[in-house]
Structure formats: structure tokens, C-alpha cells
Design a protein around this motif. Structure first.
Motif, PDB file in Angstrom:
ATOM      1  N   TYR A   1      40.851  30.433 -31.523  1.00 32.34           N
ATOM      2  CA  TYR A   1      41.510  29.428 -30.373  1.00 32.34           C
ATOM      3  C   TYR A   1      41.382  28.081 -29.984  1.00 32.34           C
ATOM      4  O   TYR A   1      41.837  27.363 -29.514  1.00 32.34           O
ATOM      5  CB  TYR A   1      41.052  30.393 -28.494  1.00 32.34           C
TER       6      TYR A   1
ATOM      7  N   GLN B   1      40.915  32.113 -21.096  1.00 34.57           N
ATOM      8  CA  GLN B   1      41.346  33.137 -21.269  1.00 34.57           C
ATOM      9  C   GLN B   1      42.439  32.535 -19.955  1.00 34.57           C
ATOM     10  O   GLN B   1      44.294  32.927 -21.098  1.00 34.57           O
ATOM     11  CB  GLN B   1      40.415  34.116 -19.852  1.00 34.57           C
TER      12      GLN B   1
ATOM     13  N   PHE C   1      47.468  43.349 -23.439  1.00 36.72           N
ATOM     14  CA  PHE C   1      47.129  42.616 -24.615  1.00 36.72           C
ATOM     15  C   PHE C   1      45.361  41.688 -23.857  1.00 36.72           C
ATOM     16  O   PHE C   1      44.626  42.580 -24.034  1.00 36.72           O
ATOM     17  CB  PHE C   1      47.369  42.866 -24.955  1.00 36.72           C
TER      18      PHE C   1
ATOM     19  N   PRO D   1      36.894  40.935 -19.484  1.00 31.83           N
ATOM     20  CA  PRO D   1      35.815  41.112 -19.891  1.00 31.83           C
ATOM     21  C   PRO D   1      35.205  40.140 -21.104  1.00 31.83           C
ATOM     22  O   PRO D   1      33.675  39.887 -21.088  1.00 31.83           O
ATOM     23  CB  PRO D   1      36.984  42.105 -20.664  1.00 31.83           C
TER      24      PRO D   1
ATOM     25  N   HIS E   1      39.050  49.300 -26.990  1.00 32.67           N
ATOM     26  CA  HIS E   1      40.063  49.110 -25.963  1.00 32.67           C
ATOM     27  C   HIS E   1      41.091  49.271 -26.409  1.00 32.67           C
ATOM     28  O   HIS E   1      41.236  50.157 -27.767  1.00 32.67           O
ATOM     29  CB  HIS E   1      40.451  47.691 -26.196  1.00 32.67           C
TER      30      HIS E   1
ATOM     31  N   GLU F   1      44.180  48.336 -28.396  1.00 32.27           N
ATOM     32  CA  GLU F   1      44.079  47.411 -29.158  1.00 32.27           C
ATOM     33  C   GLU F   1      42.456  47.321 -30.073  1.00 32.27           C
ATOM     34  O   GLU F   1      41.290  48.081 -29.846  1.00 32.27           O
ATOM     35  CB  GLU F   1      42.677  45.819 -28.785  1.00 32.27           C
TER      36      GLU F   1
ATOM     37  N   TRP G   1      40.791  46.103 -32.180  1.00 38.91           N
ATOM     38  CA  TRP G   1      39.382  45.133 -32.783  1.00 38.91           C
ATOM     39  C   TRP G   1      38.926  45.110 -31.501  1.00 38.91           C
ATOM     40  O   TRP G   1      37.788  44.285 -31.600  1.00 38.91           O
ATOM     41  CB  TRP G   1      40.245  43.865 -33.072  1.00 38.91           C
TER      42      TRP G   1
HETATM   43  C1  LIG Z   1      44.422  40.201 -26.473  1.00 44.84           C
HETATM   44  C2  LIG Z   1      42.175  39.830 -27.155  1.00 44.84           C
HETATM   45  N1  LIG Z   1      42.021  38.775 -27.267  1.00 44.84           N
HETATM   46  C3  LIG Z   1      42.135  40.687 -25.594  1.00 44.84           C
HETATM   47  O1  LIG Z   1      40.858  39.955 -25.856  1.00 44.84           O
HETATM   48  N2  LIG Z   1      42.394  40.858 -24.707  1.00 44.84           N
HETATM   49  C4  LIG Z   1      41.652  41.548 -23.772  1.00 44.84           C
HETATM   50  C5  LIG Z   1      41.978  42.783 -22.575  1.00 44.84           C
HETATM   51  C6  LIG Z   1      40.854  40.972 -22.789  1.00 44.84           C
HETATM   52  O2  LIG Z   1      42.024  39.771 -22.486  1.00 44.84           O
HETATM   53  O3  LIG Z   1      39.757  40.344 -22.202  1.00 44.84           O
END
Ligand SMILES: C[C@@H](N)C(=O)N[C@H](C)C(=O)O
Ligand SMILES: [Zn+2]
Length: 229
Positions: free
Chosen positions: A32, A83, A120, A133, A200, A203, A205
Motif C-alpha cells: 500500500y 483505509q 472485502f 479492524p 474473516h 478472506e 488472509w
Molecule cells: C481487503 C483486506 N485487505 C482487508 O483488510 N479487509 C478488512 C475487512 C478491512 O478492510 O479491515
């Protein structure tokens, strides 16, 4: 609002601590940061103390089966500005992948694509009662690397907006390669879950420990990690 966002938070006040790069495989350069996300001097490789302890325990479990493998850290602490940046980025990518022009979307198209993104990505809420989160330092996006430091194949990349990201997507496949992906996902999930993390539902990961999503997934009345500045 997602159901987990109704859970009250009683923050225990634990600090964020650095994930030791000599014990885990950090994904560098950070994906990122490479995209230009606004970290403002913060590092994505931080977690709450208790969450890092859980991650170390997860790697100990992993080493009982695969002594040479490591947990690879794709992302951990994520400020709310990041985010928001990533939600915008994911939205634009999703628009383009459907052959649409971001400037010429109808309100319905915009709503539909946002709904896909929010399956997601968490909403970048500034309300302390509903933190995304990763802004709590209690969520971590992880995969595995083998004895050569090469990523173990999980069958789909982290952050893909697609059913392939669902943890059990390959579970019923008769294809042997697909069964391998499922086995790899299970190795990761078992190590994390044995150490108290929750996964999750969409997801393979994303794992959390102590935040609202964890409390909701594990039937707790309160979360003990809220947003950290
Ligand atoms: C999409 C992924 N990288 C991620 O972290 N998803 C969770 C739900 C989030 O955005 O907190
Ligand atoms: Zn995540």
C-alpha cells in the motif's frame, strides 16, 4: 452497518509494538505504501502487544509441522486515512475491471460496485465506536512462505475481490492443484486459530484477535481493542 460494529469496545490500552522482521517475513516494499497510501510516518508493521504474542504463538504451531516455513506479514496496522485511500483504490480498480469509466457511473452502478468493495474492505469510519479492524492494531493480513522464502500458493492473491478469496473456495474441488491450495489455506488458518485468532468469513488472509469482528465471530460480549491513533 455490519453486525460486528454493534459490539461495545472496552479498550485495554495496550500499546502498538513493532512486528520483529527477524522472526517474520515482512512483505517489502509494503504494497500500500508502493501505491502512495498516506501513512504519515507510521509503519504498517505494528500490532497490539497481545496480538503480536498470538502471532508468535501461531508461528510456533506452524513450526511444529513445517519447521522451515514462516508467516509472511502482508499488512497489519492501518491508519484510517490509509483505509480510505485503499477503499478508493479498490473502487476504481473494480470499476475498471468491469470495463466502466469511473467518471460516467450511474448512481446504481456506483452503489453496486461500492457494495462489492465493502464485502472485502471495511468502511473507513471515523466514529470511535465503529473502527475499521486494521485501525485497532488487532487485525493482520498474512500468508505463508516456504524454506526458500517463496510464497506458498494459496490459489488467489491477497485483496482480490472475488469468490476465490473465500477461505473454503477450493474445498470441494476434484482438481489436485486446487486441493493443494485448500491444504495451504488450512495450514495457515489452523496455526492462527489455535492461537486465538478468528478468520474473516470472506478472506483467507485476514485474521483478528480482540477487535469487534473477533468478538462477533467468537461470541464475546465486548471487544478489548478499539481505534489507535
Ligand atoms: C481487503 C483486506 N485487505 C482487508 O483488510 N479487509 C478488512 C475487512 C478491512 O478492510 O479491515
Ligand atoms: Zn485485513
Amino acid at each position: 452497518m455490519k453486525p460486528y460494529q454493534h459490539i461495545p469496545i472496552l479498550d485495554c490500552g495496550e500499546p502498538l509494538v513493532a512486528i520483529p522482521g527477524d522472526q517474520f517475513a515482512l512483505v517489502l516494499p509494503h504494497p500500500y505504501e508502493l501505491l502512495g497510501a498516506p501513512y504519515a510516518g507510521r509503519s504498517p508493521f505494528y500490532l497490539r502487544q497481545g496480538v503480536l504474542t498470538g502471532l508468535i504463538q501461531a508461528q510456533t504451531y506452524l513450526h511444529q509441522q513445517y519447521p522451515q516455513w514462516q508467516i509472511s506479514i502482508f499488512d497489519a496496522y492501518r491508519p484510517i486515512a490509509v483505509q480510505q485511500f485503499m477503499v478508493n483504490y479498490a473502487f476504481t480498480e473494480q470499476v475498471r475491471s468491469q470495463g466502466l469509466d469511473p467518471e460516467k457511473l450511474s448512481p446504481t452502478e456506483r452503489q453496486e460496485i461500492l457494495a462489492q468493495v465493502y464485502q472485502f474492505w471495511a468502511v473507513p469510519s471515523l466514529d470511535p465506536a465503529t473502527p475499521p479492524p486494521h485501525a485497532t492494531g488487532a487485525a493482520v493480513d498474512v500468508t505463508l512462505v516456504n524454506q526458500e522464502g517463496i510464497a506458498v500458493d494459496m490459489g488467489s492473491p491477497i485483496d482480490e475481490i472475488s469468490p476465490r478469496s473465500h477461505p473454503d473456495y477450493f474445498a470441494q474441488s476434484p482438481d489436485l492443484t486446487h486441493q493443494g491450495y485448500h491444504t495451504h489455506r488450512q495450514i495457515l488458518a489452523q496455526a492462527m486459530q489455535q492461537s486465538g485468532f478468528a478468520q474473516h468469513p470472506n478472506e483467507w488472509w485476514h485474521f483478528c484477535k480482540g477487535d469487534q469482528m473477533w468478538a462477533w465471530l467468537t461470541d464475546q460480549e465486548t471487544a478489548f481493542y478499539g481505534r489507535v491513533e
